[in-house]
Design a protein around this motif. Sequence first.
Motif, mmCIF file in Angstrom:
data_model
loop_
_atom_site.group_PDB
_atom_site.id
_atom_site.type_symbol
_atom_site.label_atom_id
_atom_site.label_comp_id
_atom_site.label_asym_id
_atom_site.label_seq_id
_atom_site.Cartn_x
_atom_site.Cartn_y
_atom_site.Cartn_z
ATOM 1 N N VAL A 57 22.681 14.776 -2.182
ATOM 2 C CA VAL A 57 22.576 14.256 -3.543
ATOM 3 C C VAL A 57 22.380 12.754 -3.403
ATOM 4 C CG1 VAL A 57 23.675 13.960 -5.774
ATOM 5 C CG2 VAL A 57 24.038 16.077 -4.492
ATOM 6 N N HIS A 58 21.240 12.276 -3.872
ATOM 7 C CA HIS A 58 20.901 10.860 -3.754
ATOM 8 C C HIS A 58 20.633 10.296 -5.139
ATOM 9 C CE1 HIS A 58 17.872 7.543 -2.660
ATOM 10 N NE2 HIS A 58 19.088 7.094 -2.393
ATOM 11 N N ASP A 59 21.462 9.346 -5.541
ATOM 12 C CA ASP A 59 21.344 8.770 -6.889
ATOM 13 C C ASP A 59 21.307 9.854 -7.956
ATOM 14 O OD1 ASP A 59 21.406 6.182 -5.992
ATOM 15 O OD2 ASP A 59 19.239 5.908 -5.996
ATOM 16 N N GLY A 60 22.123 10.885 -7.774
ATOM 17 C CA GLY A 60 22.227 11.959 -8.752
ATOM 18 C C GLY A 60 21.192 13.049 -8.631
ATOM 19 N N LYS A 61 20.270 12.919 -7.693
ATOM 20 C CA LYS A 61 19.205 13.923 -7.519
ATOM 21 C C LYS A 61 19.542 14.818 -6.333
ATOM 22 C CE LYS A 61 15.668 10.690 -9.146
ATOM 23 N NZ LYS A 61 16.457 9.447 -9.076
ATOM 24 N N VAL A 62 19.408 16.125 -6.528
ATOM 25 C CA VAL A 62 19.705 17.106 -5.479
ATOM 26 C C VAL A 62 18.434 17.442 -4.709
ATOM 27 C CG1 VAL A 62 20.498 19.458 -5.001
ATOM 28 C CG2 VAL A 62 21.599 18.109 -6.818
ATOM 29 N N ALA A 71 11.502 14.861 4.531
ATOM 30 C CA ALA A 71 10.392 14.165 3.876
ATOM 31 C C ALA A 71 10.909 13.220 2.799
ATOM 32 C CB ALA A 71 9.412 15.175 3.295
ATOM 33 N N TYR A 72 11.899 13.676 2.037
ATOM 34 C CA TYR A 72 12.446 12.848 0.963
ATOM 35 C C TYR A 72 13.097 11.583 1.526
ATOM 36 C CZ TYR A 72 15.419 11.301 -2.875
ATOM 37 O OH TYR A 72 16.032 10.527 -3.827
ATOM 38 N N LEU A 73 13.932 11.747 2.544
ATOM 39 C CA LEU A 73 14.635 10.597 3.108
ATOM 40 C C LEU A 73 13.667 9.599 3.744
ATOM 41 C CD1 LEU A 73 17.759 12.337 4.680
ATOM 42 C CD2 LEU A 73 17.739 10.811 2.693
ATOM 43 N N ALA A 74 12.619 10.109 4.382
ATOM 44 C CA ALA A 74 11.625 9.213 4.973
ATOM 45 C C ALA A 74 10.964 8.345 3.900
ATOM 46 C CB ALA A 74 10.574 10.025 5.724
ATOM 47 N N ASP A 75 10.725 8.931 2.730
ATOM 48 C CA ASP A 75 10.114 8.174 1.636
ATOM 49 C C ASP A 75 11.126 7.297 0.907
ATOM 50 O OD1 ASP A 75 7.632 9.195 2.181
ATOM 51 O OD2 ASP A 75 7.683 10.715 0.601
ATOM 52 N N ALA A 76 12.359 7.785 0.774
ATOM 53 C CA ALA A 76 13.374 7.029 0.039
ATOM 54 C C ALA A 76 13.825 5.786 0.793
ATOM 55 C CB ALA A 76 14.582 7.925 -0.247
ATOM 56 N N PHE A 77 13.699 5.830 2.125
ATOM 57 C CA PHE A 77 14.132 4.697 2.953
ATOM 58 C C PHE A 77 12.982 4.291 3.891
ATOM 59 C CE2 PHE A 77 17.879 7.105 1.744
ATOM 60 C CZ PHE A 77 18.699 6.112 1.217
ATOM 61 N N PRO A 78 11.907 3.748 3.324
ATOM 62 C CA PRO A 78 10.710 3.442 4.118
ATOM 63 C C PRO A 78 10.957 2.434 5.232
ATOM 64 C CG PRO A 78 10.571 2.433 1.939
ATOM 65 C CD PRO A 78 11.744 3.358 1.910
ATOM 66 N N GLU A 79 11.990 1.604 5.077
ATOM 67 C CA GLU A 79 12.270 0.604 6.098
ATOM 68 C C GLU A 79 12.640 1.224 7.448
ATOM 69 O OE1 GLU A 79 16.033 1.396 3.720
ATOM 70 O OE2 GLU A 79 13.898 1.107 3.307
ATOM 71 N N ALA A 80 13.025 2.500 7.440
ATOM 72 C CA ALA A 80 13.358 3.185 8.696
ATOM 73 C C ALA A 80 12.113 3.573 9.489
ATOM 74 C CB ALA A 80 14.206 4.429 8.410
ATOM 75 N N GLY A 81 10.950 3.546 8.858
ATOM 76 C CA GLY A 81 9.692 3.834 9.551
ATOM 77 C C GLY A 81 9.550 5.264 10.022
ATOM 78 N N LEU A 82 10.030 6.224 9.220
ATOM 79 C CA LEU A 82 10.030 7.627 9.631
ATOM 80 C C LEU A 82 8.882 8.441 9.041
ATOM 81 C CD1 LEU A 82 13.885 8.172 9.474
ATOM 82 C CD2 LEU A 82 12.458 7.977 11.522
ATOM 83 N N ALA A 83 7.950 7.774 8.381
ATOM 84 C CA ALA A 83 6.741 8.430 7.877
ATOM 85 C C ALA A 83 5.570 7.481 8.065
ATOM 86 C CB ALA A 83 6.894 8.801 6.408
ATOM 87 N N PRO A 84 4.401 8.005 8.430
ATOM 88 C CA PRO A 84 3.217 7.147 8.565
ATOM 89 C C PRO A 84 2.789 6.621 7.191
ATOM 90 C CG PRO A 84 2.873 9.329 9.553
ATOM 91 C CD PRO A 84 4.105 9.412 8.709
ATOM 92 N N PRO A 85 1.881 5.672 7.166
ATOM 93 C CA PRO A 85 1.311 5.234 5.883
ATOM 94 C C PRO A 85 0.723 6.432 5.139
ATOM 95 C CG PRO A 85 0.640 3.756 7.650
ATOM 96 C CD PRO A 85 1.324 4.910 8.302
ATOM 97 N N VAL A 86 0.710 6.356 3.824
ATOM 98 C CA VAL A 86 0.288 7.491 2.991
ATOM 99 C C VAL A 86 -1.105 7.984 3.356
ATOM 100 C CG1 VAL A 86 -0.225 8.216 0.634
ATOM 101 C CG2 VAL A 86 1.801 6.827 1.083
#
Length: 207
Positions: A57-62, A71-86
């Motif tokens: 649950v992140h900011d009230g979203k399940v 995939a969600y966490l990679a996008d929610a925390f882009p500073e971690a660099g866990l997803a390539p550019p879009v």
Amino acid sequence: MAELTFYTNPQSRGQIIRWMLEEVGAPYETVVLDYATTLKGAEYLAINPMGKVPAIVHDGKVVTECAAICAYLADAFPEAGLAPPVNDRAEYYRWLFFAAGPVEAAFTNKALKVEVSPEQQRMVGYGTFETAIHAVEKMLEGRAYVTGSFSAADLYLGSELGFMMRFGMLQAGPATTAYVERLTSRDAYKRAAEIDAAAAKELAPAE
């Protein structure tokens, strides 16, 4: 500060998300659920009616389902660099969801000793266990990661492969073996494994 709560059992696929959270590096609260009681309790069923872990649950979203959480966490925390550019995510999405679909289904059926007849192979997304694994091993030849650098796709795929290797379900080739060893040597993986081992020990019945 964003509120992030992680629901898990240390002896579950929650290990994948624990690793992902350690890679992300954001603060999070852990709620450990017991299979016999709290996992099927009303409080958790209100979060995930399936009564399955993991969930966040992140900011009230399940968010549930391991690949979706990664995939969600990679996008929610882009500073971690866990997803390539879009604009460079074709391989990333392809293999993240290949692991969540064909690979997951193939090894689940193998673990359950479900035999798919030649006539049924067209009806299942993975065809045969060997076909699915061969596709992964072919992809890994000549590359260190799914994309140019470590990503959430590697974390999820590597978790699936590592699980099968650990329990003798997969006799991996050299490229796959080196890939899993490369991933499990990461500091975040080691931290996550230590945390889950300690949590599993706390859940174990007293002797």
